[in-house]
Design an enzyme around this catalytic site. Structure first.
Site, mmCIF file in Angstrom:
data_model
loop_
_atom_site.group_PDB
_atom_site.id
_atom_site.type_symbol
_atom_site.label_atom_id
_atom_site.label_comp_id
_atom_site.label_asym_id
_atom_site.label_seq_id
_atom_site.Cartn_x
_atom_site.Cartn_y
_atom_site.Cartn_z
ATOM 1 N N ASP A 81 45.150 38.723 46.227
ATOM 2 C CA ASP A 81 45.995 38.596 47.098
ATOM 3 C C ASP A 81 45.816 37.435 47.895
ATOM 4 O O ASP A 81 46.756 36.842 48.396
ATOM 5 C CB ASP A 81 46.205 39.811 48.024
ATOM 6 C CG ASP A 81 46.774 41.060 47.092
ATOM 7 O OD1 ASP A 81 46.856 40.997 45.852
ATOM 8 O OD2 ASP A 81 46.970 42.220 47.612
ATOM 9 N N CYS A 124 46.609 42.871 40.210
ATOM 10 C CA CYS A 124 47.321 44.335 39.795
ATOM 11 C C CYS A 124 48.680 44.112 39.122
ATOM 12 O O CYS A 124 49.360 43.217 39.628
ATOM 13 C CB CYS A 124 47.446 45.025 41.066
ATOM 14 S SG CYS A 124 46.010 45.281 42.169
ATOM 15 N N SER A 138 48.811 47.660 51.933
ATOM 16 C CA SER A 138 48.669 47.030 50.478
ATOM 17 C C SER A 138 50.126 46.625 50.277
ATOM 18 O O SER A 138 50.922 47.331 50.325
ATOM 19 C CB SER A 138 48.064 47.654 49.566
ATOM 20 O OG SER A 138 48.336 47.461 48.329
#
Length: 556
Positions: free
Chosen positions: A123, A194, A470
Site C-alpha cells: 500500500d 492483496c 485498511s
C-alpha cells in the site's frame, strides 16, 4: 540534445570520486556518459507483498542496458499492512510512506541520477514513490508488481481479505482459532499485493489514470509473463523518457489528478487514495484540493465494477476484462484526455486502442452497476474538515442514523468493550485520539470494525473515528479520518458517552448535537498536546506531520 545532470565536469572531485567507485563496479568510460537510472526496490522478506521484487530487478536492469542506460538498484523501507501493523497498533504504516519518499530522495538526488523506475507493491510504496517523483521531478515510471494468487478453503475461493475479516470474528468468538488457522494457511498462494480492491490495487489503477504508469500495467498477476513484459517495457521507455526530458510535474497536473479521482470513484477504490493523492499533489507542487475533487465528482461518476470487497468479482476477472485501460476507456466522457502520460502522447492517444473484454465485469457509463458514489465525503459539526465513507456496489446498509455516543480511545479498548457487552445496537461508536498527531501516525481501526461484524453488530451501529481503515474494509457504516483530529482540539475529541450524533450519508452530513458553549467548556479542559521529544521515527513524524488537507505530508 539532453544534458544529463549525472555527467560531471571531467577532472573535478565529484567526477574523480564517481569514476573510482563506478570503475570498481565494472562500469566503463562509455557507461559514465549514459543515462543513469535508479531502480527503486522495496524488497523485503518480511511479507509476501515484497518477496518477489528482487526477481524483478535483473530483467529490468537488462532492459535498461539494452536501451542505452545504466541501471543502479537502490533500496527503501518496506511496510506491509499485514506485518508492520503489529507494532504500535499499526501506527508505523502511514508514516512509512513519507520515509520511503525520503529514502528515494537521499539515494537518487544525492547521487544525481537521471531517472528512475520504481517497483510498486504494497500500500505505501506506490504513494511514497509518486511523492518522491513529484519532489525530485526527474523522469519516472512506476511499475506495478502485481497481486498475489488466492486460494481455496473448503471448496470456496479465499484470499487475504477473508483472513483479515474472520480474525475479527475470532476476537468475538464467532469463529474458532482452528478454522482461522486453516483458512490462513491456504489464503495466499504466492507473492504480490492483496487480491482485492484494497489500497494497493486501487493506487496502481489511480497511478495509471494519473499518467505515471505505462498503459495496460494495472492490475496484473505477480510474476506472470504479463508483469515481466511490463517490466521490460518500462526499462526501455525510461531511457527514452530521460532523453525526452518528460518530467513528473509535466504529467501530474490538476487534470491528471482529476482523472485519478474519477478512476478511484468508478472502482469504489480504497479511502486511503484520498490522502495519498493529496500528498502526491503537494510533493509535485500541484495546486489541487483532492478532497474537494472527490466531493465534486462523486455525484457524477457511476460505479463500473464490483471487485471484492465492493462486490463479488475478483481482481483477476477485472484484469482479464481489460483492467485499468478498459475502465478508463469506459470513462472517457468524464476524463481530461489531453493530459500527457509517461508512455508518450496523451491519455486520449493511449486509450484509443483500449478494449473491454467483458462488459459484465467493467460496465459502461450508461449501464453502470450503481450510480451512488463509491466514496462519500461528509462534513458537519463533528467533521468540519471532512470525514470519509466507503460504499459498496449494493450499498444496502444504513444511510441515516442517530444514536448515543460510546467513546473509546484505542482500537484494543474498543474490542474489549465489544467483548464485554458495552456496545449495543443503536450506538454510535467513537474511536478518538487515533489521528496523525494523537496516535501518532494514524492508527488502524480495521480490527475493531471486523470485531463488530463478528459480534453481529456491523449493521446495527455506526463507527466514527479520526483513525484510518485498511483499504479492504467495507463493513457497516464507518466514517473514518474525521478531521480535525481529536488530539488537536477537533470536535471528535470532545465527544462524551451519551452525546447524540447524527449521520446522513446522502446529505453528506455528520453532526454532534451538543451546544457550542458546552463544547467550548470541554475544549478548555483538554490538556495541551505535547510534542514528542524523542528521536524515534514516530516522534519525528508527530513533530512534523501536516494535516490531512495537505495529505499528511511532513513539514508541519
Amino acid at each position: 540534445m539532453t544534458v544529463l545532470r549525472s555527467n560531471f565536469p571531467v577532472g573535478g572531485t565529484p567526477w574523480a570520486m564517481r569514476k573510482a567507485q563506478w570503475t570498481a563496479l565494472g562500469l566503463s568510460d562509455e557507461d559514465m556518459e549514459k543515462p543513469k537510472i535508479a531502480i527503486v526496490n522495496s524488497s523485503s522478506s518480511l511479507a509476501s507483498c515484497f518477496s518477489h521484487l528482487d526477481g524483478v530487478v535483473p530483467p529490468l536492469m537488462a532492459a535498461i542496458r539494452a536501451a542505452g542506460g545504466v541501471p543502479f538498484e537502490v533500496r527503501t523501507a518496506a511496510s506491509s499492512d499485514a506485518i508492520t501493523s503489529a507494532g504500535a497498533q499499526g501506527r508505523y504504516i502511514l508514516p512509512t510512506r513519507d520515509l520511503i519518499a525520503s529514502d528515494i530522495e537521499v539515494a537518487v538526488e544525492g547521487a544525481q541520477l537521471d531517472g528512475m523506475v520504481t517497483l510498486a507493491s504494497c500500500d505505501k510504496t506506490t504513494p511514497g514513490q509518486l511523492m518522491a517523483a513529484g519532489r525530485l521531478d526527474i523522469p519516472t515510471i512506476v511499475v506495478g508488481c502485481g497481486y498475489q494468487p488466492s486460494g481455496v478453503f473448503r471448496g470456496e475461493h479465499v484470499d487475504f481479505e477473508d483472513v483479515f475479516l474472520y480474525a475479527g470474528h475470532v476476537a468475538t468468538g464467532a469463529m474458532t482459532v482452528e478454522d482461522l488457522a486453516e483458512m490462513a494457511s491456504v489464503a495466499v498462494g504466492g507473492p504480490g499485493v492483496c487480491a482485492g480492491m484494497g489500497t494497493a490495487n486501487s493506487m496502481h489503477i489511480a497511478t495509471e489514470a494519473l499518467g505515471m504508469m505505462l498503459p495496460g500495467s494495472a492490475p496484473v498477476l505477480a510474476n506472470s509473463p504479463k508483469m515481466f513484459a511490463d517490466v521490460e517495457r518500462a526499462g526501455h521507455r525510461i531511457v527514452e523518457l530521460v532523453l525526452e526530458d518528460l518530467r513528473p510535474r509535466q504529467v501530474m497536473t490538476p487534470g491528471a489528478f482529476r482523472n485519478a479521482v474519477v478512476a478511484v470513484l468508478a472502482i469504489s477504490g480504497s479511502v486511503n487514495c484520498v490522502k495519498h493523492l493529496q500528498a502526491v499533489a503537494v510533493e509535485a507542487g500541484c495546486d489541487v484540493d483532492v478532497l474537494a475533487l472527490f466531493e465534486e465528482l462523486a455525484p457524477q461518476v457511476p460505479l463500473l465494477t464490483g471487485v471484492k470487497p465492493n462486490g463479488d468479482r475478483r481482481i483477476d476477472e477485472f484484469e482479464a476484462a481489460g483492467g485499468a485501460q478498459a475502465l478508463l476507456h469506459r470513462l472517457r466522457p468524464l476524463l481530461d484526455l489531453d493530459q500527457p502520460v509517461v508512455a508518450g502522447g496523451t491519455l486520449g492517444d493511449v486509450l484509443g486502442a483500449a478494449q473491454v473484454a467483458d462488459s459484465d465485469v467493467i460496465r459502461s457509463v450508461d449501464d453502470p452497476l450503481a450510480r451512488h458514489p463509491g466514496i462519500t465525503i461528509v462534513r458537519g459539526s463533528l467533521a468540519p474538515e471532512g470525514g470519509v465513507v466507503k460504499r459498496t456496489v449494493e450499498d444496502d446498509g444504513v444511510h441515516r442514523f442517530t444514536g448515543p455516543a460510546k467513546v473509546y480511545s484505542s482500537r484494543d479498548e474498543g474490542i474489549a468493550g465489544i467483548r464485554g457487552g458495552e456496545v449495543s445496537p443503536g450506538d454510535v461508536v467513537v474511536l478518538s485520539g487515533l489521528g496523525l498527531r494523537g496516535s501518532p501516525g494514524m492508527a488502524l481501526t480495521s480490527a475493531f470494525i471486523f470485531a463488530l461484524d463478528g459480534a453481529g453488530l456491523g449493521d446495527q451501529v455506526v463507527v466514527v473515528t479520526d483513525g484510518q481503515m485498511s483499504g479492504l474494509v467495507n463493513k457497516g457504516l464507518v466514517i473514518a479520518e474525521v478531521s480535525p483530529e481529536g488530539a488537536v482540539g477537533g470536535p471528535i475529541g470532545l465527544v462524551r458517552d451519551g452525546d447524540t450524533i447524527s449521520v446522513d450519508v446522502d446529505a453528506r452530513s455528520l453532526e454532534l448535537e451538543v451546544p457550542a458553549d458546552e463544547l467550548e467548556r470541554r475544549r478548555a479542559e483538554l490538556p495541551p498536546l505535547a510534542a514528542p521529544t524523542g528521536c524515534g521515527w514516530l516522534d519525528v513524524y508527530a513533530r512534523t506531520v501536516a494535516p490531512l488537507s495537505r495529505g499528511a505530508t511532513l513539514g508541519g
